[in-house]
Design an enzyme around this catalytic site. Sequence first.
Site, PDB file in Angstrom:
ATOM      1  N   CYS A  14       6.918   1.408  20.267  1.00  0.00           N
ATOM      2  CA  CYS A  14       8.239   2.157  20.274  1.00  0.00           C
ATOM      3  C   CYS A  14       8.305   3.758  20.217  1.00  0.00           C
ATOM      4  CB  CYS A  14       9.403   1.903  20.309  1.00  0.00           C
ATOM      5  SG  CYS A  14       8.484   1.381  17.954  1.00  0.00           S
ATOM      6  N   HIS A 119      12.146   0.474  14.547  1.00  0.00           N
ATOM      7  CA  HIS A 119      11.730   0.672  16.318  1.00  0.00           C
ATOM      8  C   HIS A 119      12.469   2.038  16.221  1.00  0.00           C
ATOM      9  CE1 HIS A 119      13.010   0.219  20.010  1.00  0.00           C
ATOM     10  NE2 HIS A 119      14.265   0.965  19.726  1.00  0.00           N
ATOM     11  N   ASN A 134      16.482   5.035  24.934  1.00  0.00           N
ATOM     12  CA  ASN A 134      15.922   3.791  24.325  1.00  0.00           C
ATOM     13  C   ASN A 134      15.175   2.766  25.380  1.00  0.00           C
ATOM     14  OD1 ASN A 134      15.540   1.890  22.541  1.00  0.00           O
ATOM     15  ND2 ASN A 134      17.547   1.645  21.616  1.00  0.00           N
TER      16      ASN A 134
END
Length: 361
Positions: A14, A119, A134
């Site tokens: 991520c 994250h 995202n």
Amino acid sequence: MESIFHERQEGSLCAQHCLNNLLQGEYFSPVELSSIAQQLDEEERMRMAEGGVSSEEYRTFLQQPSVNMDDSGFFSIQVISNALKVWGLELVLFNSPEYQRLGIDPINEKSFICNYKEHWFTVRKLGKQWFNLNSLLMGPELISDTYLALFLAQLQQEGYSIFVVKGDLPDCEADQLLQMIRVQQIQRPKLIGEETAQSRDQRLPRSDMDQAIDVNHPFDGTGMLDEDEENFQKALALSRQEMDMEDEEADLRRAIQLSMQGSRRSESSGSSPQNVPQLPHTSQTDSLSSEELRRRRQAYFEKQQQQQQDQTQNLHNKPTLSSSTLEADPGGDMSEEDMLQAAMNMSLESVRNNLSTEEEK
């Protein structure tokens, strides 16, 4: 929306997706970020060695895993910060007292980096609109100017750490295009997990479900559900009951009529046997009909109360009603039970007269 660069989640990379979505291009790879993490680990080791390589703190530091990366692909905020320094960008904590004292409206910023439980994801302004980039989403999510502050406040309440990206971001096609036009988003993009679950449900053959239903509840065009079948059987039973009652009423009327006819015929044959020709076939038919009616009436009376059965058994001891009496008062004030008893008596009388006539022959 097609011009916006958006990397989707792969493994635990991520941090890589966050940086590339921020810079709008494939600027960093896991190898490059690992190199930055190793460089940070080496700098930390050198600082710890200044206190002595034989010290307990140094030996403990060497035994501990790296805090800047792990085997899953996670990278720390230090790695992300050092990667952005290459582009002259700096990270400032959004909820820090220093930044809050500046009183800057979030709309006037260019981008944010958010982190929660290892994250990372980017919220960036492209053109004149804000987008949630995202990597867990299937695509960019449009955020209105009025909703941006609420969105960031909600993230803070959920425990996210938010960093403001300071500096000039590299030029990109999406930013140039969205400076001239504004986009609209009818439907919010789904999460990757939601899309995967929906795809799995769609791959399940409907025929398999239909077959399972057919096995448990076979339908051949005549089958019915248990409740419907039960209701149908009840309705059928009620219908048969009504039919039986109608048949019994019709038999009673026919019994009375045949009894009266049999009595008249017996009286006529007894008074003038020479004038009226005897028809054996007709007499046999009447006798059989009377016998059949007598049997049906006897079965009917057996279903009645014991008092009626006792009255039926004592018929031979009681004087029978003559046909003239019935003709004089076929109904009158007689009850239905009296009429049935009278009909039975007349049927028996007709049978006896017919038998007597046949014996005399």
